[in-house]
Design a protein around this motif. Structure first.
Motif, PDB file in Angstrom:
ATOM      1  N   PHE A   6       0.848  -1.187   0.000  1.00  0.00           N
ATOM      2  CA  PHE A   6       0.000   0.000   0.000  1.00  0.00           C
ATOM      3  C   PHE A   6       0.885   1.239   0.000  1.00  0.00           C
ATOM      4  CE2 PHE A   6      -1.955   3.482   2.395  1.00  0.00           C
ATOM      5  CZ  PHE A   6      -3.103   3.677   1.649  1.00  0.00           C
ATOM      6  N   THR A   7       0.455   2.286  -0.677  1.00  0.00           N
ATOM      7  CA  THR A   7       1.091   3.593  -0.557  1.00  0.00           C
ATOM      8  C   THR A   7       0.010   4.649  -0.393  1.00  0.00           C
ATOM      9  OG1 THR A   7       1.125   4.016  -2.946  1.00  0.00           O
ATOM     10  CG2 THR A   7       3.068   2.955  -1.983  1.00  0.00           C
ATOM     11  N   LEU A   8       0.332   5.722   0.307  1.00  0.00           N
ATOM     12  CA  LEU A   8      -0.637   6.778   0.565  1.00  0.00           C
ATOM     13  C   LEU A   8      -0.999   7.538  -0.712  1.00  0.00           C
ATOM     14  CD1 LEU A   8       0.756   8.321   3.859  1.00  0.00           C
ATOM     15  CD2 LEU A   8      -1.467   7.218   3.583  1.00  0.00           C
ATOM     16  N   ASN A   9      -2.255   7.888  -0.812  1.00  0.00           N
ATOM     17  CA  ASN A   9      -2.740   8.735  -1.900  1.00  0.00           C
ATOM     18  C   ASN A   9      -2.713  10.188  -1.423  1.00  0.00           C
ATOM     19  OD1 ASN A   9      -3.953   9.725  -4.198  1.00  0.00           O
ATOM     20  ND2 ASN A   9      -6.022   9.101  -3.610  1.00  0.00           N
ATOM     21  N   TYR A  10      -1.504  10.660  -1.098  1.00  0.00           N
ATOM     22  CA  TYR A  10      -1.328  11.999  -0.537  1.00  0.00           C
ATOM     23  C   TYR A  10      -0.542  12.885  -1.508  1.00  0.00           C
ATOM     24  CZ  TYR A  10      -2.975  11.358   4.289  1.00  0.00           C
ATOM     25  OH  TYR A  10      -3.735  11.187   5.408  1.00  0.00           O
ATOM     26  N   GLY A  11      -0.830  14.176  -1.452  1.00  0.00           N
ATOM     27  CA  GLY A  11      -0.128  15.123  -2.302  1.00  0.00           C
ATOM     28  C   GLY A  11      -0.237  16.521  -1.743  1.00  0.00           C
ATOM     29  N   VAL A  12      -0.168  17.500  -2.628  1.00  0.00           N
ATOM     30  CA  VAL A  12      -0.169  18.899  -2.195  1.00  0.00           C
ATOM     31  C   VAL A  12      -1.491  19.293  -1.543  1.00  0.00           C
ATOM     32  CG1 VAL A  12       1.548  19.621  -3.895  1.00  0.00           C
ATOM     33  CG2 VAL A  12      -0.890  19.646  -4.504  1.00  0.00           C
ATOM     34  N   GLU A  13      -2.580  18.598  -1.901  1.00  0.00           N
ATOM     35  CA  GLU A  13      -3.878  18.946  -1.313  1.00  0.00           C
ATOM     36  C   GLU A  13      -3.878  18.705   0.195  1.00  0.00           C
ATOM     37  OE1 GLU A  13      -4.751  16.802  -5.321  1.00  0.00           O
ATOM     38  OE2 GLU A  13      -3.331  16.649  -3.643  1.00  0.00           O
ATOM     39  N   GLU A  14      -3.312  17.579   0.616  1.00  0.00           N
ATOM     40  CA  GLU A  14      -3.230  17.299   2.047  1.00  0.00           C
ATOM     41  C   GLU A  14      -2.309  18.286   2.753  1.00  0.00           C
ATOM     42  OE1 GLU A  14      -4.886  13.649   0.234  1.00  0.00           O
ATOM     43  OE2 GLU A  14      -3.198  14.948  -0.273  1.00  0.00           O
ATOM     44  N   GLU A  15      -1.187  18.615   2.115  1.00  0.00           N
ATOM     45  CA  GLU A  15      -0.270  19.583   2.711  1.00  0.00           C
ATOM     46  C   GLU A  15      -0.953  20.938   2.893  1.00  0.00           C
ATOM     47  OE1 GLU A  15       3.237  19.772   0.333  1.00  0.00           O
ATOM     48  OE2 GLU A  15       3.571  17.601   0.394  1.00  0.00           O
ATOM     49  N   ARG A  16      -1.712  21.351   1.894  1.00  0.00           N
ATOM     50  CA  ARG A  16      -2.419  22.635   1.973  1.00  0.00           C
ATOM     51  C   ARG A  16      -3.469  22.602   3.085  1.00  0.00           C
ATOM     52  NH1 ARG A  16      -4.648  22.497  -2.761  1.00  0.00           N
ATOM     53  NH2 ARG A  16      -2.732  23.187  -3.785  1.00  0.00           N
ATOM     54  N   GLU A 311      11.178  -8.385  -3.681  1.00  0.00           N
ATOM     55  CA  GLU A 311      10.800  -7.054  -3.185  1.00  0.00           C
ATOM     56  C   GLU A 311       9.354  -6.712  -3.515  1.00  0.00           C
ATOM     57  OE1 GLU A 311      13.685  -4.211  -4.537  1.00  0.00           O
ATOM     58  OE2 GLU A 311      15.242  -5.023  -3.229  1.00  0.00           O
ATOM     59  N   ILE A 312       8.482  -7.729  -3.407  1.00  0.00           N
ATOM     60  CA  ILE A 312       7.040  -7.553  -3.543  1.00  0.00           C
ATOM     61  C   ILE A 312       6.425  -7.818  -2.175  1.00  0.00           C
ATOM     62  CG2 ILE A 312       4.932  -8.424  -4.621  1.00  0.00           C
ATOM     63  CD1 ILE A 312       6.688  -9.217  -7.041  1.00  0.00           C
ATOM     64  N   GLU A 313       5.780  -6.810  -1.625  1.00  0.00           N
ATOM     65  CA  GLU A 313       5.231  -6.918  -0.277  1.00  0.00           C
ATOM     66  C   GLU A 313       3.856  -7.586  -0.306  1.00  0.00           C
ATOM     67  OE1 GLU A 313       4.407  -4.141   3.677  1.00  0.00           O
ATOM     68  OE2 GLU A 313       4.682  -3.192   1.715  1.00  0.00           O
ATOM     69  N   THR A 314       3.634  -8.510   0.606  1.00  0.00           N
ATOM     70  CA  THR A 314       2.330  -9.144   0.788  1.00  0.00           C
ATOM     71  C   THR A 314       1.996  -9.135   2.272  1.00  0.00           C
ATOM     72  OG1 THR A 314       3.278 -11.366   1.020  1.00  0.00           O
ATOM     73  CG2 THR A 314       2.671 -10.650  -1.219  1.00  0.00           C
ATOM     74  N   SER A 315       0.795  -9.608   2.600  1.00  0.00           N
ATOM     75  CA  SER A 315       0.410  -9.699   3.999  1.00  0.00           C
ATOM     76  C   SER A 315      -0.582 -10.847   4.156  1.00  0.00           C
ATOM     77  CB  SER A 315      -0.193  -8.379   4.484  1.00  0.00           C
ATOM     78  OG  SER A 315      -0.379  -8.395   5.892  1.00  0.00           O
ATOM     79  N   MET A 316      -1.112 -11.001   5.379  1.00  0.00           N
ATOM     80  CA  MET A 316      -2.126 -12.019   5.672  1.00  0.00           C
ATOM     81  C   MET A 316      -3.251 -11.356   6.453  1.00  0.00           C
ATOM     82  SD  MET A 316       0.274 -15.271   6.782  1.00  0.00           S
ATOM     83  CE  MET A 316       1.033 -14.367   8.136  1.00  0.00           C
ATOM     84  N   HIS A 317      -4.449 -11.413   5.919  1.00  0.00           N
ATOM     85  CA  HIS A 317      -5.613 -10.782   6.554  1.00  0.00           C
ATOM     86  C   HIS A 317      -6.764 -11.791   6.649  1.00  0.00           C
ATOM     87  CE1 HIS A 317      -3.530  -7.198   4.796  1.00  0.00           C
ATOM     88  NE2 HIS A 317      -3.897  -6.668   5.963  1.00  0.00           N
ATOM     89  N   TYR A 318      -6.875 -12.468   7.803  1.00  0.00           N
ATOM     90  CA  TYR A 318      -6.168 -12.223   9.055  1.00  0.00           C
ATOM     91  C   TYR A 318      -5.909 -13.568   9.712  1.00  0.00           C
ATOM     92  CZ  TYR A 318      -7.810  -7.401   8.700  1.00  0.00           C
ATOM     93  OH  TYR A 318      -8.073  -6.116   8.272  1.00  0.00           O
ATOM     94  N   LEU A 347      -2.397  -9.430  -1.675  1.00  0.00           N
ATOM     95  CA  LEU A 347      -1.511  -8.862  -2.683  1.00  0.00           C
ATOM     96  C   LEU A 347      -1.600  -7.340  -2.662  1.00  0.00           C
ATOM     97  CD1 LEU A 347      -2.290 -11.319  -5.633  1.00  0.00           C
ATOM     98  CD2 LEU A 347      -0.486 -11.483  -3.891  1.00  0.00           C
ATOM     99  N   PRO A 348      -0.605  -6.646  -3.220  1.00  0.00           N
ATOM    100  CA  PRO A 348      -0.644  -5.180  -3.216  1.00  0.00           C
ATOM    101  C   PRO A 348      -1.938  -4.639  -3.833  1.00  0.00           C
ATOM    102  CG  PRO A 348       1.524  -5.943  -3.869  1.00  0.00           C
ATOM    103  CD  PRO A 348       0.653  -7.159  -3.795  1.00  0.00           C
ATOM    104  N   LEU A 349      -2.527  -3.660  -3.181  1.00  0.00           N
ATOM    105  CA  LEU A 349      -3.739  -3.025  -3.692  1.00  0.00           C
ATOM    106  C   LEU A 349      -3.772  -1.555  -3.297  1.00  0.00           C
ATOM    107  CD1 LEU A 349      -6.499  -2.927  -5.020  1.00  0.00           C
ATOM    108  CD2 LEU A 349      -7.504  -3.828  -2.908  1.00  0.00           C
TER     109      LEU A 349
END
Length: 370
Positions: A6-16, A311-318, A347-349
């Motif tokens: 996962f990566t954050l959907n953050y940008g200049v809007e959040e900073e503002r 270098e592919i990140e996965t996880s287990m839920h749960y 898997l990455p989403l």
């Protein structure tokens, strides 16, 4: 990781938005919390939103607000994050675990729910796994027959729909998470939504020490407070709410991107040996927080390791909650939950995944299975 889960959907809007809060000189619970509450509740067809510090306390305060406590049983899934069951213990009640429907549908099984209802049962907390709605039509009908409370654990499912019905609008209350990796992220944060006017008043008091007015209301000239019952410091602040407001505006585009990602995963993986893709025919428009598959023949952990080497990140839920040491006292045999818990691989989403990255994840997954 080169391809993160996962990566954050953050940008200049959040900073503002954060700069505007800081310049306002009011950073605790105030006008942005009120705006976030109103907008989020309205988008889900609810009359009231009560913003809190996280989804765990949202569940706890909802149980307390609905008078669930010692001597009561609350039916919960085991294929969920531990907070669902822990909130029941925090309220002084007893968690009772229900199985999930099948390897194709990882939400609470209404048939098993009926099997575990006793005279002590007071509430049901279905969890909308991965954003896919539980069968709320059946669950709510069972609740009506037995005069039970329904609290939707919608931590994965903002703006979700099943059978034409908006998730979060079907129970007495619904609880949401805005944790860092959730669909809408404020770092930490949660929300209870409800259309019960009296419950909303009580929840607002309970989240803030039982006080009858907030600091911002007193700042704006409201009368001083009384304390009408003991409560908690479960408040959200304007810093987190400002992030939530931006994330809400971004959600339609993010949701469309997640649909693209999931559809490509399904196209690549459906029908592959030793891989089972759930929810393939699920009715509705899910929130799509997690994309999990089942890895057969006991290969899940080995596959995770091989993907990590790429270098592919996965996880287990749960890991099923009833198998944790803390909850074994309340355990019962849950065959479908245990089957899925032993084989699930997330898997990455997120909306920033490219088609090339999705294809690479699938390619490396299939290679790892070989």
């Amino acid at each position: 990781m080169r391809i993160p889960l996962f990566t954050l959907n953050y940008g200049v809007e959040e900073e503002r938005a954060l700069r505007e809060v800081l310049r306002s000189r009011w950073i605790s619970m105030g006008p942005r919390v009120q705006e976030f509450e109103s907008g989020f509740a309205g988008a889900h067809g609810a009359a009231h939103g009560i913003a809190v510090a996280n989804c765990t306390v949202a569940l706890h305060v909802a149980l307390r607000g609905l008078n669930v406590g010692p001597g009561d049983e609350v039916v919960v899934p085991s294929l969920t994050f531990v907070a669902t069951a822990a909130s029941v213990l925090a309220a002084g009640a007893t968690p009772v675990f229900a199985d999930i429907v099948s390897p194709d549908d990882w939400t609470m099984d209404p048939s098993d729910l009926e099997r575990v209802i006793t005279p002590s049962t007071k509430a049901i907390i279905p969890m909308h796994y991965g954003g896919h709605g539980a069968d709320m039509v059946k669950i709510c009908e069972i609740a009506r027959q037995h005069n039970l409370i329904v609290i939707e654990d919608a931590c994965h499912a903002p703006f979700g729909i099943r059978s034409g019905l908006r998730l979060g609008s079907l129970g007495h209350a619904a609880c949401y998470s805005f944790y860092s990796n959730k669909n809408l992220s404020t770092g930490e944060g949660g929300m209870v939504i409800t259309s019960d006017d009296e419950l909303a008043v009580r929840l607002r008091r309970l989240r803030s020490h039982g006080l009858t007015t907030s600091a911002y209301e007193r700042h704006m000239g409201r009368e001083f407070y009384d304390v009408v019952e003991y409560g908690y410091n479960y408040r959200m602040d304007d810093i987190h709410a400002a992030l939530g407001l931006v994330q809400m505006r971004k959600w339609p585009k993010e949701a469309a991107s997640r649909v693209r990602v999931v559809n490509r995963y399904r196209r690549n993986l459906l029908g592959q040996p030793d891989i089972h893709v759930p929810f393939a025919s699920h009715d509705g428009s899910p929130g799509l927080h997690i994309f999990g598959v089942l890895i057969g023949d006991g290969k899940r952990n080995r596959v995770r390791q091989r993907l990590a080497e790429q270098e592919i990140e996965t996880s287990m839920h749960y890991p099923p909650v009833h198998q944790f040491a803390c909850f074994r006292t309340y355990a019962r045999k849950l065959p479908v939950t245990e089957e899925v818990g032993a084989a699930e691989l997330s898997l990455p989403l997120h909306g920033r995944l490219t088609n090339a990255q999705i294809d690479e994840v699938c390619e490396k997954l299939l290679e790892s299975l070989e």
